[in-house]
Scaffold this motif. Structure first.
Motif, short mmCIF file in Angstrom:
data_model
loop_
_atom_site.label_atom_id
_atom_site.label_comp_id
_atom_site.label_asym_id
_atom_site.label_seq_id
_atom_site.Cartn_x
_atom_site.Cartn_y
_atom_site.Cartn_z
N GLY A 22 0.85 -1.21 0.06
CA GLY A 22 0.07 -0.01 -0.08
C GLY A 22 0.81 1.06 0.02
O GLY A 22 0.55 2.44 -0.51
N GLU A 23 2.05 1.25 0.41
CA GLU A 23 3.02 2.19 0.43
C GLU A 23 3.83 2.26 -0.81
O GLU A 23 4.79 3.09 -0.71
CB GLU A 23 3.76 2.28 1.68
CG GLU A 23 2.97 2.65 3.03
CD GLU A 23 3.66 2.69 4.43
OE1 GLU A 23 4.79 2.44 4.35
OE2 GLU A 23 2.88 2.75 5.33
N GLY A 24 3.72 1.50 -1.55
CA GLY A 24 4.51 1.04 -2.82
C GLY A 24 5.97 0.84 -2.74
O GLY A 24 6.62 1.09 -3.35
N LEU A 25 6.20 0.31 -1.48
CA LEU A 25 7.68 -0.23 -1.36
C LEU A 25 7.87 -1.75 -1.66
O LEU A 25 8.89 -1.92 -1.75
CB LEU A 25 7.90 -0.11 0.21
CG LEU A 25 7.57 1.13 0.98
CD1 LEU A 25 7.90 1.23 2.28
CD2 LEU A 25 8.71 2.15 0.36
N GLU A 69 0.97 -0.72 -6.92
CA GLU A 69 0.08 -0.31 -5.92
C GLU A 69 0.90 0.48 -4.89
O GLU A 69 2.10 0.55 -4.58
CB GLU A 69 -0.31 -1.64 -5.27
CG GLU A 69 -1.14 -1.47 -4.10
CD GLU A 69 -1.77 -2.79 -3.35
OE1 GLU A 69 -2.50 -2.55 -2.30
OE2 GLU A 69 -1.56 -3.65 -3.81
N GLY A 70 0.18 1.71 -4.42
CA GLY A 70 0.84 2.47 -3.29
C GLY A 70 1.45 3.65 -3.87
O GLY A 70 1.90 4.46 -3.27
N VAL A 71 1.48 3.63 -5.39
CA VAL A 71 2.50 4.79 -5.97
C VAL A 71 1.52 5.84 -6.70
O VAL A 71 0.76 5.44 -7.45
CB VAL A 71 3.51 4.26 -6.97
CG1 VAL A 71 4.32 5.23 -7.53
CG2 VAL A 71 4.45 3.25 -6.23
N PRO A 72 1.80 6.98 -6.30
CA PRO A 72 0.99 8.17 -7.13
C PRO A 72 1.15 7.99 -8.78
O PRO A 72 2.26 7.67 -9.13
CB PRO A 72 1.44 9.33 -6.36
CG PRO A 72 2.02 8.93 -5.18
CD PRO A 72 2.62 7.65 -5.22
N ALA A 73 0.14 8.60 -9.50
CA ALA A 73 0.50 8.64 -10.92
C ALA A 73 0.82 10.17 -11.16
O ALA A 73 0.46 10.97 -10.58
CB ALA A 73 -0.74 8.25 -11.53
N LEU A 86 2.75 8.29 -15.72
CA LEU A 86 3.94 7.51 -15.37
C LEU A 86 4.04 7.23 -13.79
O LEU A 86 3.22 8.04 -13.14
CB LEU A 86 5.29 8.71 -15.48
CG LEU A 86 5.42 8.93 -17.09
CD1 LEU A 86 6.38 10.11 -17.08
CD2 LEU A 86 5.87 7.74 -17.66
N PRO A 87 4.63 6.26 -13.10
CA PRO A 87 4.69 6.13 -11.90
C PRO A 87 5.47 7.29 -11.29
O PRO A 87 6.53 7.66 -11.52
CB PRO A 87 5.45 4.91 -11.47
CG PRO A 87 5.48 4.42 -12.85
CD PRO A 87 5.21 5.42 -13.90
N ALA A 88 4.81 8.13 -10.15
CA ALA A 88 5.47 9.30 -9.56
C ALA A 88 7.07 8.95 -8.85
O ALA A 88 7.80 9.92 -9.13
CB ALA A 88 4.61 9.92 -8.70
N ASP A 89 7.11 7.78 -8.48
CA ASP A 89 8.49 7.67 -7.76
C ASP A 89 9.62 7.40 -8.84
O ASP A 89 10.70 7.05 -8.33
CB ASP A 89 8.30 6.60 -6.96
CG ASP A 89 7.81 5.40 -7.29
OD1 ASP A 89 7.36 5.31 -8.25
OD2 ASP A 89 8.17 4.28 -6.46
#
Length: 96
Positions: A22-25, A69-73, A86-89
């Motif tokens: 959920g945190e994208g880690l 999952e868990g990553v802003p767009a 794109l994935p924000a990270d």
């Protein structure tokens, strides 16, 4: 295996993976298991006249754009109307 190494039960491991996803880690793939995400940042030039929008995608939007999952767009709308999601990270935006 992680549970045995740290002396916790399988339910605790599963709950922890849900939080980490959920945190994208962490990213989990069927038949491959879970892996720590190590996103590589790349520079993306945003030309003058473009617009940028950042949001947390729905599950359907994640599937549509291949986002973890868990990553802003990040959606970049370029002059002329082309949109890139794109994935924000994984991006560093620069203005030109």
């Amino acid at each position: 295996r992680i549970g045995q190494e740290h002396g916790v039960g399988i339910d605790t491991v599963r709950a922890a993976l849900v939080i980490l996803r959920g945190e994208g880690l962490v990213q989990t793939r069927a038949r491959y298991g879970s892996r720590v995400r190590r996103p590589q940042r790349r520079q993306v030039r945003v030309p003058r006249g473009s617009s940028v929008e950042v949001w947390m995608p729905t599950p359907e939007q994640r599937r549509e754009h291949g986002l973890p999952e868990g990553v802003p767009a990040v959606a970049i709308t370029y002059p002329g109307g082309r949109v890139e999601v794109l994935p924000a990270d994984e991006v560093r935006l620069t203005c030109s």
